[in-house]
Design a protein around this motif. Sequence first.
Motif, PDB file in Angstrom:
ATOM      1  N   MET A   1       0.818  -1.087  -0.036  1.00 28.17           N
ATOM      2  CA  MET A   1      -0.011  -0.062  -0.066  1.00 28.17           C
ATOM      3  C   MET A   1       0.856   1.094   0.154  1.00 28.17           C
ATOM      4  N   ILE A   2       0.405   2.181  -0.737  1.00 28.50           N
ATOM      5  CA  ILE A   2       1.109   3.337  -0.816  1.00 28.50           C
ATOM      6  C   ILE A   2       0.005   4.508  -0.428  1.00 28.50           C
ATOM      7  N   LEU A   3       0.503   5.331   0.554  1.00 27.69           N
ATOM      8  CA  LEU A   3      -0.536   6.512   0.987  1.00 27.69           C
ATOM      9  C   LEU A   3       0.095   7.667   0.591  1.00 27.69           C
ATOM     10  N   HIS A   4      -0.622   8.545  -0.357  1.00 26.65           N
ATOM     11  CA  HIS A   4      -0.277   9.632  -0.907  1.00 26.65           C
ATOM     12  C   HIS A   4      -1.040  10.648   0.332  1.00 26.65           C
ATOM     13  N   ASP A  25       0.658  -2.518   6.856  1.00 27.98           N
ATOM     14  CA  ASP A  25       1.994  -1.975   6.494  1.00 27.98           C
ATOM     15  C   ASP A  25       1.700  -0.959   5.374  1.00 27.98           C
ATOM     16  N   TYR A  26       2.147   0.256   5.305  1.00 28.26           N
ATOM     17  CA  TYR A  26       1.977   1.095   4.110  1.00 28.26           C
ATOM     18  C   TYR A  26       3.288   2.108   4.027  1.00 28.26           C
ATOM     19  N   ASN A  47      -5.193  10.961  -8.958  1.00 27.47           N
ATOM     20  CA  ASN A  47      -6.268  11.224  -8.107  1.00 27.47           C
ATOM     21  C   ASN A  47      -6.657  12.749  -9.092  1.00 27.47           C
ATOM     22  N   PRO A  48      -7.724  12.558 -10.013  1.00 22.46           N
ATOM     23  CA  PRO A  48      -8.192  13.760 -10.641  1.00 22.46           C
ATOM     24  C   PRO A  48      -8.683  14.766 -10.035  1.00 22.46           C
ATOM     25  N   GLN A  49      -9.348  14.665  -8.606  1.00 26.52           N
ATOM     26  CA  GLN A  49      -9.642  15.755  -7.812  1.00 26.52           C
ATOM     27  C   GLN A  49      -8.481  16.776  -7.393  1.00 26.52           C
ATOM     28  N   GLY A  50      -7.506  16.157  -7.314  1.00 25.97           N
ATOM     29  CA  GLY A  50      -6.218  16.566  -6.819  1.00 25.97           C
ATOM     30  C   GLY A  50      -6.268  17.078  -5.251  1.00 25.97           C
ATOM     31  N   LEU A  51      -6.576  16.105  -4.435  1.00 19.70           N
ATOM     32  CA  LEU A  51      -6.861  16.132  -3.012  1.00 19.70           C
ATOM     33  C   LEU A  51      -6.167  14.989  -2.366  1.00 19.70           C
ATOM     34  N   VAL A  52      -5.719  15.086  -1.210  1.00 17.62           N
ATOM     35  CA  VAL A  52      -5.284  14.030  -0.332  1.00 17.62           C
ATOM     36  C   VAL A  52      -6.430  13.402   0.491  1.00 17.62           C
ATOM     37  N   PRO A  53      -6.405  12.181   1.031  1.00 17.52           N
ATOM     38  CA  PRO A  53      -5.290  11.361   0.649  1.00 17.52           C
ATOM     39  C   PRO A  53      -5.787  10.234  -0.684  1.00 17.52           C
ATOM     40  N   ALA A  54      -4.742   9.669  -0.944  1.00 21.23           N
ATOM     41  CA  ALA A  54      -5.143   8.764  -2.039  1.00 21.23           C
ATOM     42  C   ALA A  54      -4.415   7.349  -1.685  1.00 21.23           C
ATOM     43  N   LEU A  55      -4.847   6.253  -1.769  1.00 20.04           N
ATOM     44  CA  LEU A  55      -4.344   4.946  -1.455  1.00 20.04           C
ATOM     45  C   LEU A  55      -4.207   4.141  -2.487  1.00 20.04           C
ATOM     46  N   GLU A  56      -2.693   3.970  -3.021  1.00 24.23           N
ATOM     47  CA  GLU A  56      -2.589   2.814  -3.976  1.00 24.23           C
ATOM     48  C   GLU A  56      -2.531   1.528  -3.472  1.00 24.23           C
ATOM     49  N   VAL A  57      -3.163   0.432  -4.094  1.00 25.54           N
ATOM     50  CA  VAL A  57      -3.149  -0.769  -3.605  1.00 25.54           C
ATOM     51  C   VAL A  57      -3.642  -1.784  -4.561  1.00 25.54           C
ATOM     52  N   VAL A  61      -6.409   2.951  -7.384  1.00 31.02           N
ATOM     53  CA  VAL A  61      -6.133   4.251  -6.583  1.00 31.02           C
ATOM     54  C   VAL A  61      -7.565   4.562  -5.865  1.00 31.02           C
ATOM     55  N   LEU A  62      -7.372   4.365  -4.665  1.00 44.08           N
ATOM     56  CA  LEU A  62      -8.820   4.722  -3.802  1.00 44.08           C
ATOM     57  C   LEU A  62      -8.738   6.012  -3.261  1.00 44.08           C
TER      58      LEU A  62
END
Length: 209
Positions: A1-4, A25-26, A47-57, A61-62
């Motif tokens: 998982m990658i959390l932006h 784990d992320y 993330n076309p909305q340009g907001l955080v967070p975004a979660l890659e898994v 992309v969530l």
Amino acid sequence: MILHDYWRSGTSYRTRIALNLKGLDYRQAPIDLRTGAQKSGAYLALNPQGLVPALEVDGQVLTQSPAILEWLEETHPESALLPRDAAGRAVVRAMSALIGCDVHPLNNLRVLKAIKALGADQDASDQWARQWIAEGFAALEALVARHGRGWCYGDQPTLADCYLIPQIYSAKRFNTDLTPYPHLLAIDEKAQAHPAFQAAHPDQQPDAD
């Protein structure tokens, strides 16, 4: 998982809490909102909305923290962040929405910048934030008094606590008087001693000032 995420973002903060409570784990990929990194081409591709967070898994992309938290609960049911009974789940979701829909959006960075653009000075902007925090916290205080036994609902952390603790952090930044909310302050004190909440705190993030 990658959390932006961004260290001081309330929505990022609540997502980190949930990930930590579930023992997942992320890796973090900080997005500095102050420099406009959220509007870069690379991030907008995620993330076309340009907001955080975004979660890659798992190749997807969530986005939007409520959707991320619900996905975490569905795909990683332990430790549960929602009660087992339908009525209890509805109460926790209502508590979460009270903050996530009615309080937090009115004092986030985008809204405060817009208020200042309309002519509000710093004092007026802070008063705006405090107004909505106080209104929401008054209602939540009553709900926690009715349903809580150490946490917002019952005796274990739920999604509602993931929402509450970042909002208390934000309330303190705006110098909000929190003395009318003893139940919320007790939860905040308890969270300060809980490892999952400690690790999610903005000051502990790699991009913190």
